[in-house]
Design an enzyme around this catalytic site. Structure first.
Site, short mmCIF file in Angstrom:
data_model
loop_
_atom_site.label_atom_id
_atom_site.label_comp_id
_atom_site.label_asym_id
_atom_site.label_seq_id
_atom_site.Cartn_x
_atom_site.Cartn_y
_atom_site.Cartn_z
N LYS A 141 0.84 -1.20 0.00
CA LYS A 141 0.00 0.00 0.00
C LYS A 141 0.88 1.25 0.00
O LYS A 141 1.74 1.42 0.85
CB LYS A 141 -0.91 0.00 1.22
CG LYS A 141 -1.70 1.29 1.43
CD LYS A 141 -2.43 1.27 2.77
CE LYS A 141 -3.04 2.62 3.09
NZ LYS A 141 -3.70 2.65 4.42
N LYS A 153 -9.67 12.84 8.88
CA LYS A 153 -9.13 12.34 10.14
C LYS A 153 -9.05 13.47 11.18
O LYS A 153 -8.99 14.66 10.82
CB LYS A 153 -7.71 11.80 9.93
CG LYS A 153 -7.61 10.55 9.09
CD LYS A 153 -6.15 10.16 8.92
CE LYS A 153 -6.00 8.90 8.09
NZ LYS A 153 -6.49 7.70 8.80
N ARG A 227 -7.59 -0.24 1.29
CA ARG A 227 -8.16 -1.48 0.73
C ARG A 227 -8.68 -1.25 -0.69
O ARG A 227 -8.75 -2.18 -1.48
CB ARG A 227 -9.26 -2.01 1.65
CG ARG A 227 -10.46 -1.11 1.82
CD ARG A 227 -11.26 -1.42 3.06
NE ARG A 227 -10.51 -1.11 4.28
CZ ARG A 227 -10.95 -1.30 5.52
NH1 ARG A 227 -12.16 -1.82 5.71
NH2 ARG A 227 -10.21 -1.00 6.56
#
Length: 349
Positions: A141, A153, A227
């Protein structure tokens, strides 16, 4: 073990520090003499020492990448480093740009990068051993900075999100080592590299995208972006290179840190033999891993309401496992293992 300690323990990331007149420059220990007993096979000892130094120096090289600030290590610069590495070690290099990925249908990966002025990249490094040898794929990643996107965030520790490309750094460092050792396998190293930031063009929660393998994904949280980029990278690698085994490394979930702290990586796999070999390697090297279950029951947690899959599961419920369950949808029957290194990456500092 002594050489591991010397090379890794003396690591410093001081590229951006000015030398101080009242402090001597840091040189560390430059040479070590190892005294061996008379019955030791010296040639084998020397070989093992050389391999230890090689692996540790390349681990430190990967640590430099992970520690680099996000204004210095952008997706564009990361792609340049991949090309420089390939030229140095003599392996092949390919970089898919956004246009090529769009043509291939890598909409999960491209959606993450939409908010940034930095275009997405998919790096592919390959070393061919023989047509009769198995192919091992390493996938990492590479989010060079992760704000969370529209699902922003909290600001307190956001500066540490420069480490969200540590998986890509790790697989490039591994490739650097393996190209020197020349194991009897074909190697494929794949790194999807993006920047995840909010803007007027950024991906919005609730969007549905179609991945490379045709599966549709509800993106209910843009901060579950790793992901998404890995999904297209995994599916493409399986389809294009037909590997016998895949190992992916990713700073995928904060849940991993809650479960294991900073002392071990989470291991999830669809193949017992591959999982066992990684556990044994971790025990031998001190790079500890801990196996999490990947039971079929967990797959229900990522079922989409309006698409095949959802990129997040229920809040505060098996986050590390859910992330791996999502990735599992993109590897088919290929033996695959996922290492969530969200906690252990902090050892690179």
């Amino acid at each position: 073990a002594v050489l591991d300690g010397l090379v890794l323990g003396q690591y410093r990331f001081d590229r951006f520090r000015a030398e101080k007149a009242d402090e001597p420059p840091w040189h560390g220990i430059q040479e070590a003499t190892i005294v061996a007993a008379g019955d030791v096979d010296l040639s084998q000892c020397i070989t093992r020492c050389e391999r230890a130094v090689l692996a540790c120096e390349n681990a430190n090289w990967a640590r430099d990448l992970a520690n680099a600030p996000p204004n210095d290590l952008t997706p564009t610069r990361f792609a340049e480093i991949g090309k420089e590495l390939a030229e140095q070690v003599g392996c092949s290099y390919e970089c898919l740009d956004a246009a090529k990925m769009a043509k291939l249908g890598m909409n999960a990966l491209l959606g993450v990068a939409r908010g940034s002025t930095e275009p997405a990249r998919l790096l592919i490094l390959r070393q061919h051993y023989s047509n009769d040898s198995p192919t091992v794929a390493l996938i990492g990643k590479g989010v060079t900075f992760d704000t969370g996107g529209i699902s922003l965030k909290p600001p307190e520790d956001m500066h540490e999100m420069k480490f969200d490309m540590a998986g890509a750094a790790a697989v490039l460092g591994a490739m650097k080592t393996l190209c020197a050792l020349k194991p009897r396998v074909n190697l494929v190293c794949v790194a999807p590299v993006v920047e995840n930031v909010p803007s007027a063009t950024a991906q919005k929660p609730g969007e549905i995208v179609r991945a490379y393998n045709g599966k549709t994904i509800e993106v209910n949280n843009t901060d579950a972006e790793g992901r998404l980029i890995l999904a297209d990278a995994l599916a493409y690698t399986v389809d294009k290179y037909k590997p016998s085994h895949i190992v992916d490394l990713a700073t995928l979930t904060g849940s991993c840190i809650i479960a294991l702290g900073h002392l071990a990586a989470a291991l999830l796999a669809n193949d017992e033999g591959l999982a066992s070999s990684l556990e044994e390697a971790g025990a031998a090297t001190g790079e500890r891993v801990w196996r999490f279950p990947l039971w079929r029951d967990y797959a229900k947690l990522i079922e989409g309401a309006h698409a095949d899959l959802c990129n997040v599961g229920p809040p505060k419920e098996a986050g590390t496992i859910v992330g791996a369950c999502f990735l599992k949808e993109f590897v088919g029957d290929t033996p695959w293992a996922h290492l969530d290194i969200a906690g252990t990456v902090h050892g690179v500092k």
